[in-house]
Design an enzyme around this catalytic site. Structure first.
Site, PDB file in Angstrom:
ATOM      1  N   HIS A 291       0.841  -1.199   0.000  1.00 39.71           N
ATOM      2  CA  HIS A 291       0.000   0.000   0.000  1.00 39.71           C
ATOM      3  C   HIS A 291       0.877   1.251   0.000  1.00 39.71           C
ATOM      4  O   HIS A 291       1.823   1.367   0.799  1.00 39.71           O
ATOM      5  CB  HIS A 291      -0.924  -0.003   1.215  1.00 39.71           C
TER       6      HIS A 291
ATOM      7  N   GLU B  85       1.597   3.421   3.052  1.00 39.86           N
ATOM      8  CA  GLU B  85       2.250   2.674   4.133  1.00 39.86           C
ATOM      9  C   GLU B  85       3.746   2.509   3.826  1.00 39.86           C
ATOM     10  O   GLU B  85       4.387   1.537   4.235  1.00 39.86           O
ATOM     11  CB  GLU B  85       1.549   1.323   4.309  1.00 39.86           C
TER      12      GLU B  85
ATOM     13  N   HIS C  14       2.655  -4.068   6.794  1.00 34.56           N
ATOM     14  CA  HIS C  14       1.735  -2.971   6.524  1.00 34.56           C
ATOM     15  C   HIS C  14       1.752  -2.020   7.720  1.00 34.56           C
ATOM     16  O   HIS C  14       2.478  -2.224   8.681  1.00 34.56           O
ATOM     17  CB  HIS C  14       0.316  -3.511   6.312  1.00 34.56           C
TER      18      HIS C  14
ATOM     19  N   TYR D  46     -10.725 -10.448   2.624  1.00 33.82           N
ATOM     20  CA  TYR D  46     -10.347 -11.479   1.662  1.00 33.82           C
ATOM     21  C   TYR D  46      -9.412 -10.875   0.607  1.00 33.82           C
ATOM     22  O   TYR D  46      -9.172  -9.680   0.581  1.00 33.82           O
ATOM     23  CB  TYR D  46     -11.592 -12.064   0.973  1.00 33.82           C
TER      24      TYR D  46
ATOM     25  N   GLU E  47       0.972  -5.401  11.048  1.00 39.56           N
ATOM     26  CA  GLU E  47       0.578  -3.981  10.994  1.00 39.56           C
ATOM     27  C   GLU E  47       1.453  -3.185  11.959  1.00 39.56           C
ATOM     28  O   GLU E  47       1.301  -3.266  13.176  1.00 39.56           O
ATOM     29  CB  GLU E  47      -0.901  -3.827  11.356  1.00 39.56           C
TER      30      GLU E  47
END
Length: 394
Positions: A162, A165, A305, A345, A364
């Site tokens: 991402h 991020e 992430h 998902y 995370e």
């Protein structure tokens, strides 16, 4: 650092005179048969650079070596034409310097060019680290993979799926740099000797899955796509909240693991986040990661992430029993909370667990709002370092 073969020189001798593990010298010279060295042949010694030194009155090779805490023979090895009886004032020679410092400065806006410059530097100083390109981004940027280690345990780490991020990339790059430093200097990390990790695990790292997106967040829109990107971004030229790739597709919603269920509840058009495309594995970055994963047949994967300080480790109860054992160690060394399932998902680790039935994790990092501030960098790195290491020794 390049040295040149002299009579009596072997890989073992180089490992002794430079205090570098023999295995790392062998792996830094994969194209050379150590049984057939020839005089004058160039050999790469990892973990060293050379500095130019100008001969001063009263200098001898012995005094220069002593001041630099080196064996005299190291000066001959890097200066193959050196005549110790004909040193001249003002003459320039090369002097080896053991690298004990980081090249990676993670506490900055870390875009694609910064990463690539650091990777090329690391691969030059640590040639046992292999680097290859696994594919291209939408805009044609190479996506690099780094390989370190020899073992049968095939461990994969990735960052910056991402765009906003992107702090995950310099965190992972700092670990790479510290791991390489530890190996060549034979220092421990968190009390662990790292050479056994190198021997038992092959570490694969893709430090920036989404280079176009990271550049968009940090540097702004490329002129050729600016109008379209601003439109997809709700009319704003501030792309700090952009997660997707440059096509407006969320790369972590691109995998064939109940992709249709994720699509049902997410946007149906390109935008900053959550649009999974018109079909799974249609974006070049996601395809490159899928092809790499099939080719390497990883034992486990960790996708980094931000944010939340949690570790997602399950998918549809398809994860193997050892996945829980491993995540408990990750939680112990980091303080992060393990969470087995999330109503989500089509992610990379979901697909890996589904298709391989092996441990896969989404980690995370940090807390707050993306993109996380660089003021959190050191704290995040210290928390995550235990996970990086446990991923290799567990």
């Amino acid at each position: 650092m390049d040295v040149y073969v002299r009579p009596g020189v072997s890989f073992w001798y180089l490992s002794q005179v430079f205090s570098v593990p023999l295995r790392l010298i062998i792996d830094s010279n994969r194209d050379i048969n150590p049984q057939y060295l020839t005089i004058g042949q160039r050999i790469r010694v990892p973990g060293y650079v050379t500095a130019n030194y100008e001969i001063k009155p009263g200098d001898s090779l012995w005094s220069i070596a002593r001041r630099n805490n080196l064996a005299v023979d190291t000066l001959y090895l890097v200066n193959p034409n050196l005549n110790p009886n004909r040193l001249q004032i003002g003459q320039s020679i090369r002097v080896p310097r053991r690298v004990t410092w980081r090249f990676v400065n993670g506490k900055q806006e870390y875009d694609y060019n910064t990463m690539m410059n650091d990777l090329w530097t690391l691969s030059s100083v640590y040639p046992f680290m292999q680097m290859s390109m696994i594919g291209d981004s939408v805009l044609g940027l190479d996506i690099p993979e780094v390989l370190i280690g020899l073992g049968s345990k095939r461990v994969h780490y990735n960052a910056s799926f991402h765009a906003n991020e992107w702090i995950t990339t310099p965190v992972l790059m700092r670990f790479l740099n510290d791991y390489l430093l530890s190996l060549t200097n034979q220092n421990s990390m968190r009390g662990l000797s790292t050479l056994p990790l190198y021997l038992q695990a092959m570490l694969s790292v893709v430090p920036m899955v989404n280079p176009d997106g990271v550049n968009l967040v940090i540097n702004g829109a490329p002129e050729s796509r600016r109008e379209q990107l601003v439109e997809w971004n709700n009319g704003s030229s501030d792309f700090s909240n952009w997660k997707a790739n440059i096509n407006g597709v969320d790369l972590n919603d691109q995998y064939p693991a109940n992709w249709d269920l994720e699509r049902e509840r997410n946007p149906k058009n390109p935008g900053p986040r959550d649009y999974g495309g018109e079909a799974p594995l249609t974006q070049p970055e996601a395809i490159a990661m899928a092809n790499l994963t099939r080719r390497r047949d990883f034992s486990r994967v960790l996708a980094f992430h931000t944010q939340g300080e949690v570790i997602y480790w399950g998918y549809q109860n398809m994860e193997p029993p050892e996945a829980e054992v491993i995540v408990k160690e990750f939680a112990r060394v980091s303080g992060y909370e393990p969470v087995q399932t999330l109503e989500s998902y089509a992610g990379y680790k979901d697909w890996f667990i589904q298709d391989w039935r092996r441990p896969g994790y989404t980690v995370e990092l940090g807390t707050g709002q993306n993109p996380l501030p660089l003021s959190q960098f050191d704290e995040i790195y210290e928390e995550t370092l235990g996970i990086f290491l446990a991923g290799l020794y567990m």
